[in-house]
Design an enzyme around this catalytic site. Structure first.
Site, PDB file in Angstrom:
ATOM      1  N   ASP A  22       7.104   4.059   3.246  1.00  0.00           N
ATOM      2  CA  ASP A  22       6.897   5.354   4.151  1.00  0.00           C
ATOM      3  C   ASP A  22       8.068   5.483   4.378  1.00  0.00           C
ATOM      4  O   ASP A  22       9.098   6.158   3.929  1.00  0.00           O
ATOM      5  CB  ASP A  22       6.102   4.958   5.689  1.00  0.00           C
ATOM      6  CG  ASP A  22       6.270   6.443   6.267  1.00  0.00           C
ATOM      7  OD1 ASP A  22       6.760   6.823   6.352  1.00  0.00           O
ATOM      8  OD2 ASP A  22       5.997   5.946   8.227  1.00  0.00           O
TER       9      ASP A  22
ATOM     10  N   ASP B 183      -5.784   1.077   7.141  1.00  0.00           N
ATOM     11  CA  ASP B 183      -6.274   1.192   8.288  1.00  0.00           C
ATOM     12  C   ASP B 183      -5.269   2.111   9.257  1.00  0.00           C
ATOM     13  O   ASP B 183      -4.256   2.616   9.439  1.00  0.00           O
ATOM     14  CB  ASP B 183      -6.344   0.275   9.199  1.00  0.00           C
ATOM     15  CG  ASP B 183      -5.001  -0.364   9.447  1.00  0.00           C
ATOM     16  OD1 ASP B 183      -3.741  -0.623   9.330  1.00  0.00           O
ATOM     17  OD2 ASP B 183      -5.027  -0.579  10.532  1.00  0.00           O
TER      18      ASP B 183
ATOM     19  N   LYS C  61       5.799   8.458   0.790  1.00  0.00           N
ATOM     20  CA  LYS C  61       5.604   9.134   1.781  1.00  0.00           C
ATOM     21  C   LYS C  61       6.975   9.917   1.335  1.00  0.00           C
ATOM     22  O   LYS C  61       7.848   9.639   1.235  1.00  0.00           O
ATOM     23  CB  LYS C  61       5.460   8.833   2.838  1.00  0.00           C
ATOM     24  CG  LYS C  61       3.702   8.978   3.206  1.00  0.00           C
ATOM     25  CD  LYS C  61       4.061   8.820   5.355  1.00  0.00           C
ATOM     26  CE  LYS C  61       2.259   8.116   5.922  1.00  0.00           C
ATOM     27  NZ  LYS C  61       2.078   8.285   6.812  1.00  0.00           N
TER      28      LYS C  61
ATOM     29  N   ASP D  41       0.394  -1.544  -0.156  1.00  0.00           N
ATOM     30  CA  ASP D  41       0.124   0.212   0.078  1.00  0.00           C
ATOM     31  C   ASP D  41       0.876   1.037   0.179  1.00  0.00           C
ATOM     32  O   ASP D  41       0.981   2.089  -0.473  1.00  0.00           O
ATOM     33  CB  ASP D  41      -0.850  -0.071   1.041  1.00  0.00           C
ATOM     34  CG  ASP D  41      -0.053  -0.400   2.728  1.00  0.00           C
ATOM     35  OD1 ASP D  41       1.006  -0.358   2.341  1.00  0.00           O
ATOM     36  OD2 ASP D  41      -1.109  -0.585   3.991  1.00  0.00           O
ATOM     37  N   ILE D  42       2.371   0.843   0.951  1.00  0.00           N
ATOM     38  CA  ILE D  42       2.834   2.516   1.520  1.00  0.00           C
ATOM     39  C   ILE D  42       4.263   2.360   1.754  1.00  0.00           C
ATOM     40  O   ILE D  42       4.296   1.407   2.083  1.00  0.00           O
ATOM     41  CB  ILE D  42       1.531   3.060   1.748  1.00  0.00           C
ATOM     42  CG1 ILE D  42       2.633   4.651   2.136  1.00  0.00           C
ATOM     43  CG2 ILE D  42       1.896   3.313   3.615  1.00  0.00           C
ATOM     44  CD1 ILE D  42       1.095   5.256   2.894  1.00  0.00           C
TER      45      ILE D  42
ATOM     46  N   THR E 170       9.919  -2.014   5.797  1.00  0.00           N
ATOM     47  CA  THR E 170       9.060  -3.087   5.168  1.00  0.00           C
ATOM     48  C   THR E 170       9.634  -3.975   3.806  1.00  0.00           C
ATOM     49  O   THR E 170       9.438  -4.298   4.211  1.00  0.00           O
ATOM     50  CB  THR E 170       7.557  -2.744   5.510  1.00  0.00           C
ATOM     51  OG1 THR E 170       7.089  -2.530   6.817  1.00  0.00           O
ATOM     52  CG2 THR E 170       6.389  -4.122   5.497  1.00  0.00           C
TER      53      THR E 170
HETATM   54  P1  5GP Z   1       7.306   1.318   6.283  1.00  0.00           P
HETATM   55  O1  5GP Z   1       7.417   0.308   6.591  1.00  0.00           O
HETATM   56  O2  5GP Z   1       7.840   1.667   5.176  1.00  0.00           O
HETATM   57  O3  5GP Z   1       7.855   2.624   7.761  1.00  0.00           O
HETATM   58  O4  5GP Z   1       6.215   1.122   6.285  1.00  0.00           O
HETATM   59  C1  5GP Z   1       5.343   1.001   5.438  1.00  0.00           C
HETATM   60  C2  5GP Z   1       3.635   1.015   6.314  1.00  0.00           C
HETATM   61  O5  5GP Z   1       3.718   0.809   7.249  1.00  0.00           O
HETATM   62  C3  5GP Z   1       2.580  -0.006   5.378  1.00  0.00           C
HETATM   63  O6  5GP Z   1       2.383  -0.885   4.732  1.00  0.00           O
HETATM   64  C4  5GP Z   1       1.662   0.441   6.410  1.00  0.00           C
HETATM   65  O7  5GP Z   1       1.061  -0.467   6.972  1.00  0.00           O
HETATM   66  C5  5GP Z   1       1.882   1.350   7.342  1.00  0.00           C
HETATM   67  N1  5GP Z   1       2.037   3.077   7.028  1.00  0.00           N
HETATM   68  C6  5GP Z   1       2.890   4.051   6.399  1.00  0.00           C
HETATM   69  N2  5GP Z   1       2.002   5.082   6.842  1.00  0.00           N
HETATM   70  C7  5GP Z   1       1.277   4.506   6.820  1.00  0.00           C
HETATM   71  C8  5GP Z   1       0.006   5.474   7.294  1.00  0.00           C
HETATM   72  O8  5GP Z   1      -0.073   7.285   6.836  1.00  0.00           O
HETATM   73  N3  5GP Z   1      -1.808   5.016   7.090  1.00  0.00           N
HETATM   74  C9  5GP Z   1      -1.720   3.153   7.295  1.00  0.00           C
HETATM   75  N4  5GP Z   1      -2.292   3.086   7.634  1.00  0.00           N
HETATM   76  N5  5GP Z   1      -0.659   2.648   7.252  1.00  0.00           N
HETATM   77  C10 5GP Z   1       1.233   3.331   7.554  1.00  0.00           C
HETATM   78 MG    MG Z   2       1.405  -2.543   5.473  1.00  0.00          MG
END
Ligand code: 5GP
Ligand code: MG
Length: 175
Positions: A97, A153, A125, A94-95, A101
């Site tokens: 950040d 979510d 982001k 989905d995203i 992940t």
């Molecule tokens: P990362 O490991 O890139 O920091 O985070 C990725 C995961 O964090 C995404 O798959 C998601 O589950 C969660 N996440 C990061 N930012 C957001 C956000 O703004 N909203 C939501 N609902 N989940 C987020």
């Molecule tokens: Mg996720």
């Protein structure tokens, strides 16, 4: 809540991504792996726009634990994955950040000897990345706000919103 991307914008963005993915893989067989749970809506919309021979699987990666919006330890469950040895793999999330992940999932996937691994995310982001990598296909670049809807979510709710909204301070429960 403030709407960031409406249904039409999301549809157009997913179409754009599907075109880029098709341009890249052409008719080569592909295995798409959706990262649960946030990717389910994108996964469903995306696979119906792809025409190459396609297998679909999922794995679960959890970093946000329930109520909190700060990063927890990452837990990856790949028991539901199909065999990807010698397959071209596209991870769908989905995203993006901080990027932790996707980086961890990619390193786990590579141990299963696929012939290639690329990644596609609906949202990227701005200015949050903490890893030395970027997703290969991106739907939209968004500001650093906590977003929900279209699979994403807050405390396991809002995934069903057909649009993408940013939660405002007042929407976030104080802990
Ligand atoms: P990362 O490991 O890139 O920091 O985070 C990725 C995961 O964090 C995404 O798959 C998601 O589950 C969660 N996440 C990061 N930012 C957001 C956000 O703004 N909203 C939501 N609902 N989940 C987020
Ligand atoms: Mg996720």
């Amino acid at each position: 809540m403030e709407t960031l991307l409406d249904e039409k914008q999301l549809r157009d963005g997913v179409r754009r991504m599907a075109r880029d993915i098709t341009d890249h893989y052409q008719d080569r067989p592909l295995t798409i792996i959706g990262i649960l749970t946030g990717s389910v809506v994108l996964l469903a919309d995306m696979i119906r726009l792809l025409e190459m021979p396609l297998r679909v699987g999922v794995l679960q990666a959890r970093s946000y634990h329930g109520a909190t919006t700060t990063r927890g330890e990452l837990v990856i469950n790949d028991e539901l994955m199909p065999d990807i040895q010698n397959r071209e793999v596209l991870l769908v999330d989905d995203i993006f950040d901080t990027g932790y992940t996707l980086r961890e999932v990619i390193s786990r996937i590579k141990k299963l000897n696929p012939s290639s691994v690329l990644s596609a995310v609906l949202l990227h982001k701005e200015d949050r990345c903490e890893v030395e990598m970027a997703p290969d296909f991106v739907g939209f670049h968004i500001p650093d706000k906590f977003v929900v809807g279209y699979g994403l979510d807050y405390e396991d709710e809002y995934r069903n919103l057909p649009y993408l909204a940013a939660l405002e301070e007042a929407d976030l429960k104080t802990q």
